[in-house]
Design an enzyme around this catalytic site. Structure first.
Site, PDB file in Angstrom:
ATOM      1  N   HIS B 317       0.846  -1.103  -0.028  1.00  0.00           N
ATOM      2  CA  HIS B 317       0.058  -0.038  -0.081  1.00  0.00           C
ATOM      3  C   HIS B 317       0.863   1.338   0.122  1.00  0.00           C
ATOM      4  CE1 HIS B 317      -3.324  -2.766   0.982  1.00  0.00           C
ATOM      5  NE2 HIS B 317      -3.922  -1.585   0.638  1.00  0.00           N
ATOM      6  N   GLY B 318       2.245   1.284   0.040  1.00  0.00           N
ATOM      7  CA  GLY B 318       3.028   2.339   0.357  1.00  0.00           C
ATOM      8  C   GLY B 318       4.091   2.036   1.091  1.00  0.00           C
TER       9      GLY B 318
END
Lengths: 368, 466
Positions: B317-318
């Protein structure tokens, strides 16, 4: 109903909407200006290999497509209706209606902007005002929202905090508090500005502290042009126009107004009917955005002079101060560099009043 | 280009639909590929070559794996393809994160790469990886037609924010697919509902989240409002995008997998992850968890596998610690559930939903803050620590102004609207009324969403950064 008809209905309705609005978008002549928002609308961007490669063209096109969408005002009205009537939100893009007034919520105290304004004032003080025998005054005009927010349950700027912050930074000036003299109905219903006929007490209070005369026998006149204020266009819903009323008197009739917007002296007027029919009817007062303007009162019984550093609120107030001064010089440092003022004004022993709205101080980047 | 933007809705989409449906059958994939490249190039002109390079690598790898099937070289090609895909992802998405942490630990100052994150790289990398692995496993045959393969990876409906479509899901549709009236109508319904979810709900809730982020004073109630608004915002944002992608897919004759199935109704976190971002969860299950041994290993190894999978899920997700923490948080909850909690939750009909909602709200607070310190502040606020007042006037305003939007979002996150629509159609009169009302409601939804877009400005999807 058979599924086939149901599906056909869905496809036909959506295809018609999509195709209709698309073709209309592509074929319509772009508008140049949005009178509601008082701004130029984005035009089809010029393209080049460079602007395509770095994405500038795409960004500009997004803006163009939204700005030039057909029935734009009606769509904005639909959005406002959905926000406020369907979802019962209390504001639409920060704007709300209460007691017949349109108002905008400005909730965040912007310290860097206040610092910038104070720094500009300090520059003026150091460059022109500290040496002579000038009396310096400062007053901050509260936004209409300050009077409406509490009653209507909306949010507002912390006006007291803003005033305190600015006073701390401008200790070389005498502060004049006018907030207690105002109420929501002293402002136009559809605009941010105050009404000239409602601020005689403010003028008297300012003049009183500065030791000048104010007041006089005024006649209230009514402009026959409907005034749709700045909030009227932003609101995107139907609003009743305001009426601009203005004051005249024997002294005001004799006043000589000179504009220096081009650098050279040009005769001007206190009340400009031509401007009243333009994009912003409030420019009726002293012709609106003017960097440097003087009002001379030949009937004055004094030789005192006032230098008024101001924003647009000063345009309707300045005429109410002429009784006490032989000459008022209005300076708007949004339109003239502060460093240039020495070439136009002799700073000697005048009274100096800094009169600014809290909204401008809180968004002061335009002060030069 | 964004689905929820005027250029897409009223310039790009009508042109693509006209071209696609007027093109002969054998050209349809080519039309989709060119359209997809224009779509991608519109938002990311500089990185179009990176995507094309990744596609070419995946395409050639598939062919080579098939050619060397049964030989060690096939494994070599698979390893090489995975290394290239993950290497590019690592370079563009994670390099600076690792350099920054390396510098912090060692005290060195290795310069950061400072490269911009290519849009959608996580999604198309995972699609290419799943294809190459599936070809290696023999689950699918390698695609010989480059246009078909490139169209699969770059297909604009799912290119930049998913769902992650497996090649096996659409392989046959790439070769031949039918376009029906019912498919097109279903596609339109799903697309317009997705557009409404994004524009009318997610974006508006986003304003409340921004107000919280910018607020000078906070309170316990405001923290809860924020946590609820953010969880609903991200659900409506992401599921709205997925709906639009699925709807567009249906219009073009594809059937994409469902990505969300009312996740907030879950009775456990285990169930939540079967309903939330389903295509990502199943991807990690099939390509990481099961190859690591899955559940058929010792309890200790199983816990280790879970930790690895959820750390990677967070990292996907990051490139930030908050995402890793978020993943590990779920790993811990899932472990607890597997060990003992699930059997207790099954008996607690109401409590299990309260537990899931609470756990999910906390998770999204961790997820939402780029800085773990800020997340901790908000979490303290949620539970009344940190000396915050219960509520203030400012927050009363937000509660009144956004109350109905929050309630609408909460209602919309359940299957109740769908059930109401189904119930209405059970009677003859209801069915007729529904048939008349449906196109009108969909039309109004499109027009109202357009009104918000015309009134507003740039509103990127949250999942772009992933």
């Amino acid at each position: 109903m058979k599924d086939i008809y149901r599906n056909l209905a869905v496809i036909c309705v959506m295809a018609a909407l999509l195709a209709g609005l698309s073709l209309w978008s592509w074929l319509r002549e772009p508008d140049a200006y949005s009178s509601g928002e008082r701004r130029l609308l984005a035009q089809f961007p010029e393209w080049s290999v460079q602007s395509l490669a770095d994405g500038r063209f795409m960004e500009d096109f997004e803006e163009y497509a939204a700005d030039q969408f057909p029935l734009r005002e009606q769509f904005r009205a639909l959005k406002a209706f959905s926000s406020m009537k369907v979802f019962r939100q209390l504001d639409n893009d920060g704007l709300y209606e209460y007691g017949g007034h349109l108002s905008r919520m400005d909730t965040t105290l912007n310290e860097p902007m206040l610092e910038h304004a104070a720094e500009r004032f300090q520059y003026l003080y150091d460059a022109y005002l500290s040496g002579g025998e000038m009396n310096l005054y400062f007053s901050i005009i509260p936004d209409k929202n300050n009077y409406l927010a509490e009653e209507s349950g909306r949010l507002s700027l912390d006006y007291e905090q803003l005033v305190e912050t600015m006073r701390e930074k401008t200790g070389y000036m005498t502060y004049i508090d006018v907030s207690g003299l105002l109420e929501a109905d002293d402002y136009y219903r559809t605009d941010t500005h105050w009404k000239q006929e409602k601020i005689l007490d403010v003028a008297e209070a300012l003049a009183g502290v500065m030791g000048a005369e104010a007041g006089g026998e005024y006649t209230v006149n009514e402009l026959d042009i409907p005034f749709y204020g700045v909030y009227s266009g932003q609101a995107a819903w139907e609003t009743e126009p305001d009426i601009i009323r203005y004051l005249t008197s024997a002294a005001l009739d004799e006043c000589i107004v000179t504009s220096y917007s081009t650098g050279a002296a040009q005769e001007s007027v206190l009340y400009n009917r031509e401007k009243a029919g333009g994009k912003d009817p409030y420019e009726f007062f002293l012709s609106g955005s003017e960097p440097l303007l003087t009002i001379e009162n030949p009937l004055a019984e004094t030789d005192r002079e006032l230098i008024l550093f101001r924003d647009s609120f000063g345009s309707s107030l300045a005429p109410l101060l002429v009784e006490g001064y032989a000459k008022i010089t209005l300076v708007d440092i949004r339109y003239v560099q502060s460093s240039m003022l020495g070439s136009f004004i002799r700073f000697e022993d005048q009274d100096v009043l800094f009169l600014y709205s809290d909204t401008l101080l809180n968004n002061s980047l335009a002060l030069r | 280009m964004l689905f929820s933007g005027i250029p897409f809705l009223y310039y790009f989409l009508p042109c693509v639909l006209a071209l696609y449906f007027s093109a002969p059958k054998k050209w349809k994939n080519a039309v989709l590929l060119v359209s997809s490249l224009v779509f991608y190039g519109w938002g990311e002109p500089g990185y179009i070559w990176l995507m094309l390079g990744s596609i070419l690598c995946g395409y050639l790898s598939g062919l080579l794996i098939e050619r060397f099937r049964g030989r060690a070289a096939a494994k070599g090609v698979l390893t090489g393809a995975a290394a290239v895909s993950l290497g590019l992802l690592g370079c563009f998405k994670y390099a600076d994160f690792f350099i920054q942490n390396f510098n912090t630990v060692t005290g060195l100052s290795v310069p950061m790469l400072k490269v911009a994150l290519p849009i959608g790289i996580s999604f198309y990398t995972f699609q290419i990886l799943s294809y190459v692995i599936d070809v290696y496993r023999g689950d699918v045959r390698a695609q010989r037609n480059f246009i078909h393969f490139a169209a699969y990876v770059a297909l604009f409906p799912q290119l930049i924010a998913g769902p992650i479509v497996r090649y096996s899901d659409v392989a046959s549709q790439l070769e031949s697919r039918t376009h029906t009236l019912s498919g097109a109508a279903a596609g339109i319904r799903i697309f317009v509902l997705g557009l409404g979810k994004k524009v009318l709900i997610a974006n508006v809730l986003g304003e409340l989240c921004t107000a919280y982020a910018e607020a000078e004073e906070r309170s316990v109630v405001f923290s809860w409002m924020y946590a609820s608004a953010y969880a609903l915002q991200i659900y409506f944002d992401f599921s709205g995008y997925s709906d639009m992608a699925i709807g567009l897919g249906r219009l073009f004759g594809f059937t994409f997998p469902e990505n969300f199935r009312y996740p907030f109704l879950s009775g456990s976190i285990t169930e939540f992850w079967r309903r939330w971002h389903i295509s990502l969860g199943t991807w990690f299950r099939d390509y990481v968890y099961i190859p690591l041994g899955g559940s058929r290993v010792s309890p200790g190894r199983r816990l280790w596998n879970l930790l690895i999978v959820w750390m990677l899920t967070g990292l996907w997700h990051g490139a930030a610690w908050c995402f890793i923490l978020w993943g590990l948080y779920f790993a811990v909850l899932l472990m607890l559930e597997k060990r003992f909690l699930l059997k207790h939750l099954e008996r607690a009909k109401i409590f299990r939903h309260v537990y899931v909602l609470l756990a999910v709200l906390v998770s999204f607070v961790i997820f939402s803050e780029a800085d773990t310190g800020l997340a901790a502040e908000t979490l303290k606020g949620l539970f009344g620590f940190g000396g915050l007042p219960l509520i203030s006037d400012t927050q009363c305003y937000y509660l009144r102004s956004f109350g109905l939007v929050l309630l609408t979002a909460a209602f919309g996150a359940t299957p109740l609207p769908k059930r109401l629509a189904e119930k209405m159609q059970q009677t003859r009169t209801g069915a007729v009324l529904f048939s008349i009302a449906e196109p009108v409601v969909l039309g109004l939804l499109l027009l109202t969403s357009t009104a918000y877009l015309v009134d507003g400005s740039f509103n990127p999807f949250l999942y772009f950064r992933f």
